[in-house]
Design an enzyme around this catalytic site. Structure first.
Site, PDB file in Angstrom:
ATOM      1  N   ARG A 157       1.485   1.687   9.546  1.00 16.62           N
ATOM      2  CA  ARG A 157       2.009   3.123   8.605  1.00 16.62           C
ATOM      3  C   ARG A 157       1.390   4.227   8.971  1.00 16.62           C
ATOM      4  O   ARG A 157       0.011   4.157   8.841  1.00 16.62           O
ATOM      5  CB  ARG A 157       2.238   2.878   7.258  1.00 16.62           C
ATOM      6  N   SER A 163       8.964   3.049   3.762  1.00 17.18           N
ATOM      7  CA  SER A 163       9.309   2.554   2.247  1.00 17.18           C
ATOM      8  C   SER A 163       9.326   4.180   1.461  1.00 17.18           C
ATOM      9  O   SER A 163      10.199   4.875   1.751  1.00 17.18           O
ATOM     10  CB  SER A 163       8.280   1.976   1.642  1.00 17.18           C
ATOM     11  N   ASP A 187      13.489  -1.816  -1.654  1.00 13.27           N
ATOM     12  CA  ASP A 187      12.560  -3.128  -1.971  1.00 13.27           C
ATOM     13  C   ASP A 187      12.094  -3.222  -3.424  1.00 13.27           C
ATOM     14  O   ASP A 187      11.550  -3.914  -3.793  1.00 13.27           O
ATOM     15  CB  ASP A 187      11.702  -3.479  -0.847  1.00 13.27           C
ATOM     16  N   ARG A 188      11.945  -1.866  -3.869  1.00  6.35           N
ATOM     17  CA  ARG A 188      11.335  -1.590  -5.573  1.00  6.35           C
ATOM     18  C   ARG A 188      12.677  -1.076  -6.237  1.00  6.35           C
ATOM     19  O   ARG A 188      13.205  -0.651  -5.786  1.00  6.35           O
ATOM     20  CB  ARG A 188      10.088  -0.474  -5.337  1.00  6.35           C
ATOM     21  N   GLU A 243       4.940  -7.547  -9.149  1.00  8.48           N
ATOM     22  CA  GLU A 243       3.528  -6.978  -9.125  1.00  8.48           C
ATOM     23  C   GLU A 243       4.003  -5.393  -9.825  1.00  8.48           C
ATOM     24  O   GLU A 243       5.024  -5.003  -9.833  1.00  8.48           O
ATOM     25  CB  GLU A 243       3.084  -6.560  -7.756  1.00  8.48           C
TER      26      GLU A 243
END
Length: 617
Positions: A68, A170, A331-332, A429
């Site tokens: 990243r 992301s 994804d969140r 998480e």
């Protein structure tokens, strides 16, 4: 996400110029992207040593979360050439690991990020990666359009492929991009694969003969587009986790959804249809993918209310009570609920973890009345997340396990348990990541969004809000009050000093015994492997010297962890005060935790001394 790779500054000195010259000379030979090539030529012509050092000082290190970094020219950045080099290394590594790679193949997908100045985009990077594999005779399942990140691990598992690549950064700032890797078990890679891939990249830096010719893949029999079949199969699999279709069809609750300029819109609409819902109202300014993220300072719903301003306005206008927000690669998930006071409450990752964990267990229990099934039933969370699942597990009789931070650990552990015939119901998480359906062994904001909607709709039939149910969970299983935040620090040396100070606080090799007025009863250091609660003083969880992480247990029952981020220039802290079920005063607990966190900031972080920048409010 832990241990993604960001470029580190190369050392400077007499040998540096020679190394820089070598790196730039290779770049000029190998780079075929006119924009990045021209920018490097200009830096050389202008003798811009400082910029050249930034671009060529150190290659992006390949970590367990892949790469990243910012998009731009040079080996420190994400660009066409570094994508080709990375994929060549990954390809050679996979060839060594899988004798049937040419039969099984890999999946590649991408988000909507783009960087016009360097000609880089997630779509282009994905095509170049696909070209690398196809020129070596390896089948590639390349999505023809953007997808959420969880579609890659889903495809790896569903089609039994050897590996998966997702090109995404992301929720990072717009200039960044990333390269995230999944193994054949459908989970993110863990060590030592990262080291093996890293070494293979170094051995395969020169682009292979057809590396730049991405047009050759269009007519290749090795190129497959899994978009239609995976879209169909994913939502069919998702339907198995719908428990109250009739409630969903009848619900009067209105939902607002924002994709925050990312990939989530179409997929969340489809998920709602799969569950029998009327699709949610989308925030119009944010539903179409836009790599500029024009309406938000940071495209990260974890930052709370600032990202949700447009969602609040739309929800108030259409009288919607629930807001669902995905990050740009979906994804969140963040969830907000309109309170009776008229205020909006944004649930923390730990609060939504408590709600989803309770709901998934309750729904499962209704279908599985036989208590003997509990002994094979599991939930997981990371060590910096709330221990609320542990409290529910203790009372209800299922198993709870904690892992290191990041879904790579939970995904891999879940797969081990599933392979042993166990039933993994849920993992989460605190960084708003939820695995509600174990057919994806990673966090998934699409399934989490629609399952949260079903939970809210079900509660509404009982005249309960999410906030009221959360309170009921805390009353039944014990209050778990958490506070999570961070300081920004760009200097690795300063970060090291801060943590070394904690390890030598009261003299050499002695950790602090107090923090202000609060007494410390235990210390666990997962950088060094020390844990004073164990008879041999050795930590049970795996240790990593490359990242900083110390957990303090206090005499009042609070647990606080300080750790570095693998993907951002942050030192994070996570604190939780757990009370037993029954007669707790949540306001008193909040006050006590607030005082303790203030002490941690003052005595352990010492922001003035270390020149740390606090989280923007």
């Amino acid at each position: 996400m832990a241990a993604a790779a960001t470029a580190t500054k190369g050392a400077s000195g007499p040998g540096t110029d020679t190394r820089l010259d070598q790196e730039t000379a290779r770049w000029l030979r190998w780079d075929k992207n006119p924009l990045t090539l021209e920018s490097v030529k200009q830096l050389i012509a202008g003798s811009n040593k400082e910029e050249l050092q930034k671009c060529f000082g150190a290659r992006m290190a390949f970590g367990t979360a892949g790469l990243r970094a910012a998009m731009g020219a040079g080996i420190s950045h994400m660009n066409d050439l570094t994508i080709i080099q990375t994929t060549q290394g990954f390809c050679r590594y996979l060839e060594k690991q899988f004798s049937d790679l040419k039969q099984r193949g890999v999946v590649i997908s991408f988000d909507a990020r783009a960087h016009p100045a360097s000609g880089g985009s997630s779509r282009r990077f994905a095509r170049l990666a696909a070209t690398t594999f196809i020129t070596q005779g390896i089948p590639v399942y390349l999505f023809s359009d953007i997808t959420p990140t969880p579609f890659v691990p889903y495809t790896v598992s569903h089609l039994k492929l050897c590996a998966g690549i997702m090109i995404t950064a992301s929720h990072n700032p717009k200039q960044d991009n990333g390269y995230k890797v999944y193994w054949d078990n459908g989970a993110q890679i863990t060590s030592p694969h990262d080291k093996g891939i890293s070494q293979a990249i170094e051995e395969n830096l020169e682009p292979w003969p057809q590396a730049w010719d991405d047009s050759l893949i269009n007519s290749s029999a090795l190129l497959h587009d899994p978009s239609a079949s995976i879209n169909k199969d994913y939502f069919e699999d998702l339907k198995k986790y719908c428990f109250h279709r009739s409630v969903n069809k009848e619900t009067k609750l209105k939902f607002v959804h924002t994709a925050v300029h990312g990939v989530g819109h179409d997929f969340v609409q489809s998920a709602f249809k799969a569950f029998g819902f009327v699709p949610p109202e989308a925030v119009p300014e944010q539903k179409v993918p836009d790599p500029e993220f024009p309406t938000v300072k940071y495209p990260n719903p974890e930052e709370g209310k600032g990202v949700l301003t447009l969602s609040f306005a739309l929800a108030d206008k259409i009288k919607a009570k629930i807001i669902l927000a995905n990050d740009p690669d979906a994804d969140r998930l963040a969830v907000a609920e309109k309170q009776d006071s008229g205020e909006w409450r944004v649930f923390s990752g730990n609060e939504l973890g408590a709600l989803l964990g309770w709901w998934i267990f309750t729904s499962w229990k209704e279908k599985n009345q036989d208590r003997s099934a509990l002994k094979d039933t599991y939930m997981l969370s990371s060590t910096v997340s709330s221990k609320i699942l542990q409290a529910i597990a203790l009372k209800e009789g299922f198993h709870f396990e904690e892992t290191l931070t990041g879904f790579k650990w939970m995904g891999n552990r879940a797969k081990q348990l599933i392979d042993q015939g166990k039933n993994v119901l849920f993992a989460f998480e605190e960084a708003i990541g939820y695995m509600c359906c174990p057919f994806v062994l990673d966090k998934d904001g699409v399934s989490a969004a629609v399952i949260s909607a079903e939970l809210a709709s079900f509660l509404a039939t009982k005249n309960l809000s999410l906030s009221q149910q959360l309170k009921a969970i805390y009353v039944e299983y014990g209050y778990h009050i958490t506070k999570t935040s961070y300081f920004i620090c760009h200097d690795q040396g300063t970060i090291k000093k801060l943590f070394e100070n904690l390890r030598n606080y009261d003299g050499k090799n002695t950790y602090p015994k107090t923090c202000g007025k609060f007494e410390i009863s235990g210390v666990r250091d997962l950088t060094t492997g020390y844990d004073d609660s164990q008879p041999d003083k050795k930590a049970i969880l795996p240790t990593s010297k490359s990242s900083q992480m110390i957990t303090f247990t206090f005499a009042n029952g609070c647990v606080a962890t300080m750790r570095t981020s693998g993907t951002e220039p942050k030192i994070k802290y996570y604190s939780e005060l757990c009370a037993p079920p029954g007669n707790s005063d949540p306001e008193q607990l909040k006050k006590e935790l607030h005082e303790l966190v203030s002490a941690i900031e003052e005595y352990f972080f010492q922001p003035q001394k270390y020149n740390l920048q606090p989280k923007a409010q």
